[in-house]
Every structure is written in C-alpha cells, then in structure tokens.
Design a protein around this motif. Sequence first.
Motif, PDB file in Angstrom:
ATOM      1  N   GLY A 193       0.997  -1.174   0.089  1.00 25.26           N
ATOM      2  CA  GLY A 193       0.178   0.005  -0.273  1.00 25.26           C
ATOM      3  C   GLY A 193       0.860   1.032  -0.451  1.00 25.26           C
ATOM      4  O   GLY A 193       2.021   0.537   0.083  1.00 25.26           O
ATOM      5  N   PHE A 194       0.575   2.564   0.212  1.00 29.95           N
ATOM      6  CA  PHE A 194       0.750   3.686  -0.098  1.00 29.95           C
ATOM      7  C   PHE A 194       0.355   4.483   0.878  1.00 29.95           C
ATOM      8  O   PHE A 194       1.209   5.684   1.145  1.00 29.95           O
ATOM      9  CB  PHE A 194       0.857   4.244  -1.621  1.00 29.95           C
ATOM     10  CG  PHE A 194      -0.831   4.434  -1.611  1.00 29.95           C
ATOM     11  CD1 PHE A 194      -1.254   5.452  -1.404  1.00 29.95           C
ATOM     12  CD2 PHE A 194      -1.648   3.390  -2.425  1.00 29.95           C
ATOM     13  CE1 PHE A 194      -2.463   6.012  -1.848  1.00 29.95           C
ATOM     14  CE2 PHE A 194      -2.916   3.393  -2.543  1.00 29.95           C
ATOM     15  CZ  PHE A 194      -3.306   4.986  -2.717  1.00 29.95           C
ATOM     16  N   ALA A 195      -0.671   4.376   1.384  1.00 26.61           N
ATOM     17  CA  ALA A 195      -1.482   4.975   2.637  1.00 26.61           C
ATOM     18  C   ALA A 195      -1.754   4.343   3.924  1.00 26.61           C
ATOM     19  O   ALA A 195      -1.865   3.600   4.405  1.00 26.61           O
ATOM     20  CB  ALA A 195      -2.579   5.626   2.255  1.00 26.61           C
ATOM     21  N   THR A 196      -1.000   5.755   4.965  1.00 27.87           N
ATOM     22  CA  THR A 196      -1.308   5.256   6.319  1.00 27.87           C
ATOM     23  C   THR A 196      -2.239   6.125   7.057  1.00 27.87           C
ATOM     24  O   THR A 196      -1.840   7.143   6.375  1.00 27.87           O
ATOM     25  CB  THR A 196       0.061   5.051   7.173  1.00 27.87           C
ATOM     26  OG1 THR A 196       1.212   4.259   6.947  1.00 27.87           O
ATOM     27  CG2 THR A 196      -0.293   5.099   8.652  1.00 27.87           C
ATOM     28  N   LEU A 197      -3.140   5.972   7.920  1.00 27.39           N
ATOM     29  CA  LEU A 197      -4.596   6.994   8.083  1.00 27.39           C
ATOM     30  C   LEU A 197      -3.847   6.656   9.166  1.00 27.39           C
ATOM     31  O   LEU A 197      -3.492   5.914  10.164  1.00 27.39           O
ATOM     32  CB  LEU A 197      -5.736   6.375   7.531  1.00 27.39           C
ATOM     33  CG  LEU A 197      -6.153   6.023   6.197  1.00 27.39           C
ATOM     34  CD1 LEU A 197      -7.369   5.448   6.590  1.00 27.39           C
ATOM     35  CD2 LEU A 197      -6.090   7.173   5.575  1.00 27.39           C
ATOM     36  N   VAL A 198      -3.771   8.248  10.059  1.00 30.08           N
ATOM     37  CA  VAL A 198      -2.924   8.241  11.588  1.00 30.08           C
ATOM     38  C   VAL A 198      -4.785   8.463  12.417  1.00 30.08           C
ATOM     39  O   VAL A 198      -5.239   9.857  12.319  1.00 30.08           O
ATOM     40  CB  VAL A 198      -2.643   8.719  11.680  1.00 30.08           C
ATOM     41  CG1 VAL A 198      -1.628   9.747  13.308  1.00 30.08           C
ATOM     42  CG2 VAL A 198      -1.002   8.546  10.946  1.00 30.08           C
ATOM     43  N   PRO A 199      -4.710   8.458  13.290  1.00 28.75           N
ATOM     44  CA  PRO A 199      -6.325   8.284  14.030  1.00 28.75           C
ATOM     45  C   PRO A 199      -5.958   9.605  14.991  1.00 28.75           C
ATOM     46  O   PRO A 199      -4.750   9.548  15.698  1.00 28.75           O
ATOM     47  CB  PRO A 199      -7.181   6.840  14.855  1.00 28.75           C
ATOM     48  CG  PRO A 199      -5.571   5.573  14.174  1.00 28.75           C
ATOM     49  CD  PRO A 199      -4.690   6.412  13.771  1.00 28.75           C
ATOM     50  N   ALA A 200      -7.395  10.159  15.269  1.00 27.59           N
ATOM     51  CA  ALA A 200      -6.780  11.222  16.257  1.00 27.59           C
ATOM     52  C   ALA A 200      -6.383  11.043  17.176  1.00 27.59           C
ATOM     53  O   ALA A 200      -5.353  11.322  18.471  1.00 27.59           O
ATOM     54  CB  ALA A 200      -8.105  12.401  16.639  1.00 27.59           C
ATOM     55  N   ILE A 230      -0.422   9.623   6.075  1.00 25.82           N
ATOM     56  CA  ILE A 230       1.036   9.522   5.293  1.00 25.82           C
ATOM     57  C   ILE A 230       0.609   8.832   4.537  1.00 25.82           C
ATOM     58  O   ILE A 230       0.597   7.999   4.368  1.00 25.82           O
ATOM     59  CB  ILE A 230       2.128   8.941   6.623  1.00 25.82           C
ATOM     60  CG1 ILE A 230       2.262   9.930   7.810  1.00 25.82           C
ATOM     61  CG2 ILE A 230       3.813   9.018   5.991  1.00 25.82           C
ATOM     62  CD1 ILE A 230       2.875   8.945   8.866  1.00 25.82           C
ATOM     63  N   THR A 231       0.965   9.511   2.901  1.00 26.30           N
ATOM     64  CA  THR A 231       1.374   9.116   1.745  1.00 26.30           C
ATOM     65  C   THR A 231       2.451   8.558   1.335  1.00 26.30           C
ATOM     66  O   THR A 231       3.237   9.664   1.478  1.00 26.30           O
ATOM     67  CB  THR A 231       0.481  10.485   1.340  1.00 26.30           C
ATOM     68  OG1 THR A 231      -0.953   9.839   0.846  1.00 26.30           O
ATOM     69  CG2 THR A 231       0.104   9.310  -0.555  1.00 26.30           C
ATOM     70  N   VAL A 232       2.691   7.779   1.232  1.00 29.12           N
ATOM     71  CA  VAL A 232       4.383   7.619   0.162  1.00 29.12           C
ATOM     72  C   VAL A 232       4.393   7.182  -0.858  1.00 29.12           C
ATOM     73  O   VAL A 232       3.828   5.711  -1.850  1.00 29.12           O
ATOM     74  CB  VAL A 232       4.778   5.609   0.828  1.00 29.12           C
ATOM     75  CG1 VAL A 232       6.197   5.903   0.248  1.00 29.12           C
ATOM     76  CG2 VAL A 232       4.886   5.903   2.043  1.00 29.12           C
ATOM     77  N   ASP A 233       3.733   8.754  -1.838  1.00 30.14           N
ATOM     78  CA  ASP A 233       3.022   8.418  -2.863  1.00 30.14           C
ATOM     79  C   ASP A 233       4.753   7.274  -4.038  1.00 30.14           C
ATOM     80  O   ASP A 233       4.117   7.302  -5.051  1.00 30.14           O
ATOM     81  CB  ASP A 233       4.050   9.531  -3.188  1.00 30.14           C
ATOM     82  CG  ASP A 233       2.825  10.645  -2.673  1.00 30.14           C
ATOM     83  OD1 ASP A 233       1.532  10.149  -2.854  1.00 30.14           O
ATOM     84  OD2 ASP A 233       3.335  11.454  -1.708  1.00 30.14           O
ATOM     85  N   HIS A 234       5.576   7.063  -3.814  1.00 29.57           N
ATOM     86  CA  HIS A 234       7.317   6.740  -4.677  1.00 29.57           C
ATOM     87  C   HIS A 234       5.737   4.896  -4.853  1.00 29.57           C
ATOM     88  O   HIS A 234       6.851   3.968  -5.823  1.00 29.57           O
ATOM     89  CB  HIS A 234       8.067   6.712  -4.459  1.00 29.57           C
ATOM     90  CG  HIS A 234       8.587   6.476  -2.714  1.00 29.57           C
ATOM     91  ND1 HIS A 234       8.550   7.445  -1.824  1.00 29.57           N
ATOM     92  CD2 HIS A 234       9.365   5.323  -2.066  1.00 29.57           C
ATOM     93  CE1 HIS A 234       8.910   6.467  -0.717  1.00 29.57           C
ATOM     94  NE2 HIS A 234       9.415   5.569  -1.515  1.00 29.57           N
ATOM     95  N   HIS A 235       5.652   4.842  -3.485  1.00 22.56           N
ATOM     96  CA  HIS A 235       5.254   3.722  -3.771  1.00 22.56           C
ATOM     97  C   HIS A 235       3.721   3.130  -4.582  1.00 22.56           C
ATOM     98  O   HIS A 235       2.930   2.779  -4.810  1.00 22.56           O
ATOM     99  CB  HIS A 235       4.835   2.475  -1.642  1.00 22.56           C
ATOM    100  CG  HIS A 235       5.740   2.501  -1.449  1.00 22.56           C
ATOM    101  ND1 HIS A 235       5.801   1.851  -0.060  1.00 22.56           N
ATOM    102  CD2 HIS A 235       6.699   2.104  -1.874  1.00 22.56           C
ATOM    103  CE1 HIS A 235       6.989   1.828   0.384  1.00 22.56           C
ATOM    104  NE2 HIS A 235       8.103   2.264  -0.712  1.00 22.56           N
ATOM    105  N   LYS A 236       2.976   4.135  -4.380  1.00 27.73           N
ATOM    106  CA  LYS A 236       1.925   4.529  -5.256  1.00 27.73           C
ATOM    107  C   LYS A 236       2.229   4.474  -6.414  1.00 27.73           C
ATOM    108  O   LYS A 236       1.157   4.538  -7.214  1.00 27.73           O
ATOM    109  CB  LYS A 236       0.856   5.949  -4.979  1.00 27.73           C
ATOM    110  CG  LYS A 236      -0.587   6.189  -6.188  1.00 27.73           C
ATOM    111  CD  LYS A 236      -0.725   7.288  -4.926  1.00 27.73           C
ATOM    112  CE  LYS A 236      -2.133   7.905  -5.743  1.00 27.73           C
ATOM    113  NZ  LYS A 236      -3.078   8.607  -4.829  1.00 27.73           N
TER     114      LYS A 236
END
Length: 151
Positions: free
Chosen positions: A9-16, A25-31
């Motif tokens: 994957g390429f995105a990690t959602l961080v809960p409040a 956090i988006t790792v665009d080079h993985h996308k």
Amino acid sequence: MAPTGVRRGFATLVPAAEDPLINVITVDHHKHAGRAPAGHGLVSLIASPGGTTELLGAPDPEVTERLTARAERFMPGVTAHTLSAHVHRFRHGLPEATPRAVALRAAFEARPVSAIEYAGDWTTLRPCSEGAITSAERAAARVLAHLARPR
C-alpha cells in the motif's frame, strides 16, 4: 522509506487518538514508481482537520518541521531523509458532504442513464484522485449503457 509496519500500500491513516496533528502519511513512490527520481522517494504528510486549522497560516518551515517531527513516530528517519519540502495549502478546503447532500445522493445515483453524465470527485463524495477516477469510470459506463439501449 515507508511507515513502520507497512508491507503493502501507499497510505497510512493516523487516527486522531494516535496523533492530533497528522492525519495521513502517503508514500507516493509506492503509489506510482515514477513519482520520484530513481533512488529517491516522495512522501506526503497530510494534517488532520484540527491540524489544518492550526497550521494554515503558519510559515512553510514551521509546517514542515511540525509535520515531519510528528511523522517520525510512524516513519522513523523521515526528518533526516528529507532533502526538500513543499507545503501546499487548500485554503478553501475539501468539500463537505452536508446532510442535505447526503440525503440527495440516493436520487442522484438512481437517475436514468443519459448521453451526458457527471464526473468529478464530488460525485463520489471523495475529494481525491481516486474519487475522480471512479467517477470517470462510472460516467463512461453510464454513457455506454445509454448508447446501447434500443432506440
């Protein structure tokens, strides 16, 4: 680089509850591998709604420092590996699906197919490139369904 524990994957959602300032956090080079030069990466740090309010008027260096510092917990070494940063602000923000918009959605989705269709991330109520692509696919399928009907 990738956030700790991420295998795909390429995105990690961080809960409040985990962090009130950073939201994604988006790792665009993985996308998409072509988003960064060979041997380099591209990471996007997206502030939470509250963080956006807090940082909207802050100078770029402060935004960069605060978001990368918070991202360290999830992506150790991100600060040291950052060669440059670009702060992008959406001053008028992402669209919000109001209760009225949500109430009208079922009728919008149930409308008959037509030779003219709607496309855009707003149709899926997901303001992102994936929402735009999904809406384009849906619009194309609806136009083709209209054209395939007997006249």
